[in-house]
Scaffold this motif. Structure first.
Motif, PDB file in Angstrom:
ATOM      1  N   GLU A 150       0.811  -1.060  -0.014  1.00  0.00           N
ATOM      2  CA  GLU A 150      -0.066   0.030  -0.227  1.00  0.00           C
ATOM      3  C   GLU A 150       0.695   1.178   0.117  1.00  0.00           C
ATOM      4  N   VAL A 151       2.250   1.190   0.295  1.00  0.00           N
ATOM      5  CA  VAL A 151       2.900   2.409   0.411  1.00  0.00           C
ATOM      6  C   VAL A 151       4.119   2.012  -0.391  1.00  0.00           C
TER       7      VAL A 151
ATOM      8  N   ALA B   7      11.837  11.767  -2.273  1.00  0.00           N
ATOM      9  CA  ALA B   7      11.970  10.917  -1.366  1.00  0.00           C
ATOM     10  C   ALA B   7      11.169  11.587  -0.077  1.00  0.00           C
ATOM     11  N   ALA B   8      11.138  12.855   0.063  1.00  0.00           N
ATOM     12  CA  ALA B   8      10.227  13.425   1.179  1.00  0.00           C
ATOM     13  C   ALA B   8       8.753  13.170   1.015  1.00  0.00           C
ATOM     14  N   GLU B   9       8.146  13.074  -0.270  1.00  0.00           N
ATOM     15  CA  GLU B   9       6.899  12.863  -0.650  1.00  0.00           C
ATOM     16  C   GLU B   9       6.781  11.285  -0.238  1.00  0.00           C
ATOM     17  N   THR B  10       7.554  10.518  -0.530  1.00  0.00           N
ATOM     18  CA  THR B  10       7.444   9.134  -0.290  1.00  0.00           C
ATOM     19  C   THR B  10       7.270   8.961   1.364  1.00  0.00           C
TER      20      THR B  10
ATOM     21  N   GLN C  79       4.543   7.356   4.034  1.00  0.00           N
ATOM     22  CA  GLN C  79       4.819   6.359   5.071  1.00  0.00           C
ATOM     23  C   GLN C  79       4.334   6.758   6.279  1.00  0.00           C
ATOM     24  N   ALA C  80       4.519   8.050   6.462  1.00  0.00           N
ATOM     25  CA  ALA C  80       4.056   8.690   7.788  1.00  0.00           C
ATOM     26  C   ALA C  80       2.719   8.465   8.052  1.00  0.00           C
TER      27      ALA C  80
ATOM     28  N   LEU D 195      10.539  11.194   9.296  1.00  0.00           N
ATOM     29  CA  LEU D 195       8.970  10.393   9.820  1.00  0.00           C
ATOM     30  C   LEU D 195       8.608  11.123  11.166  1.00  0.00           C
ATOM     31  N   VAL D 196       9.753  11.405  12.107  1.00  0.00           N
ATOM     32  CA  VAL D 196       9.546  12.027  13.312  1.00  0.00           C
ATOM     33  C   VAL D 196       8.933  13.412  13.180  1.00  0.00           C
ATOM     34  N   SER D 197       9.303  14.164  12.079  1.00  0.00           N
ATOM     35  CA  SER D 197       9.019  15.523  11.770  1.00  0.00           C
ATOM     36  C   SER D 197       7.437  15.524  11.465  1.00  0.00           C
ATOM     37  N   GLN D 198       6.962  14.420  10.926  1.00  0.00           N
ATOM     38  CA  GLN D 198       5.611  14.270  10.373  1.00  0.00           C
ATOM     39  C   GLN D 198       4.618  13.842  11.683  1.00  0.00           C
ATOM     40  N   GLY D 199       5.087  13.653  12.702  1.00  0.00           N
ATOM     41  CA  GLY D 199       4.236  13.388  13.787  1.00  0.00           C
ATOM     42  C   GLY D 199       4.439  11.926  14.365  1.00  0.00           C
TER      43      GLY D 199
END
Length: 229
Positions: A72-73, A90-93, A97-98, A139-143
């Motif tokens: 799915e990801v 890469a950031a979009e991927t 994921q996040a 990923l941490v920056s995305q919560g």
């Protein structure tokens, strides 16, 4: 001899009629056993047995969830040569994921770093680990709680997707994988692994488009080509 045998049978039947349990019955001679010596027929200790089965089956649930995540990801992001910097793709991927990871607060993830074969092995291992840490930090920056993420010791150049001694972007990557369940989470403490695996996305209930089956003419708009500025 026959009379003796019949007498024995009569005595046995009489004893059975007095309430003596047959041989093999779980309560046979219960009062003559030591405490705790009663054979468990499955009724005693079922809770413990059930918990053991859940823990034993945890690996299968992790595998099922890993398969779902991978289907799915996009689990891989790529890097420029000799770089641990995330480009826009890469950031979009990682944002995708996040979003997926946020739907499963009971689940933990690992990020593995890889490089191509250019350069020495020691440097490449260090570079791969920096890439893994970069992905985790994003990923941490995305919560995502950092305690649910682990940047693993890099595989460096040892697991290429494309076998080549030269530069190869597909080998310069990180891979995010499901690693297990967050043991302190209440759902996991209750052993509800299957509920986690089969949980739907929040967005799963959203229609793919808001205009299904609706044409422009439904809004009083004439359809056609041309005429626009």
């Amino acid at each position: 001899m026959i009379r003796t045998t019949l007498t024995g049978i009569t005595i046995s039947l009489a004893l059975a009629g007095c309430g003596t349990s047959p041989v093999g019955d779980p309560v046979d001679n219960a009062f003559g056993r030591e405490a705790g010596a009663l054979i468990d027929t499955g009724n005693f200790g079922n809770a413990t047995m059930n918990n053991t089965q859940l823990m034993t089956g945890e690996k299968q649930y992790v595998y099922d969830l890993s398969q779902r995540f991978a289907s799915e990801v996009l689990t891989t992001v790529n890097f420029a040569f000799n770089s641990a910097h995330l480009d826009p793709g890469a950031a979009e991927t990682l944002r995708a994921q996040a979003h997926w990871i946020r739907q499963f607060p009971e689940v933990r993830f690992r990020v593995y770093g890889h490089t191509d074969k250019v350069g020495n092995a020691s440097y490449n291992k260090s570079l791969g680990l920096r890439r893994a840490k970069t992905a985790v930090n994003y990923l941490v920056s995305q919560g995502i709680d950092r305690s649910r993420l682990e940047a693993m010791v890099s595989y460096g150049e040892t697991q290429p997707l494309v076998v080549t001694e030269g530069q190869e972007r597909r080998n310069r990557r990180t891979v995010t994988e499901v690693s297990g369940f967050y043991e302190r989470h209440p759902t996991v403490m209750d052993g509800k692994y299957a509920e986690v695996v089969y949980r739907e996305y929040v967005r799963s209930g959203e229609p793919t488009t808001g205009l299904n089956g609706i044409s422009g003419s439904d809004f009083g708009v004439e359809s056609g080509l041309g005429g626009g500025e």
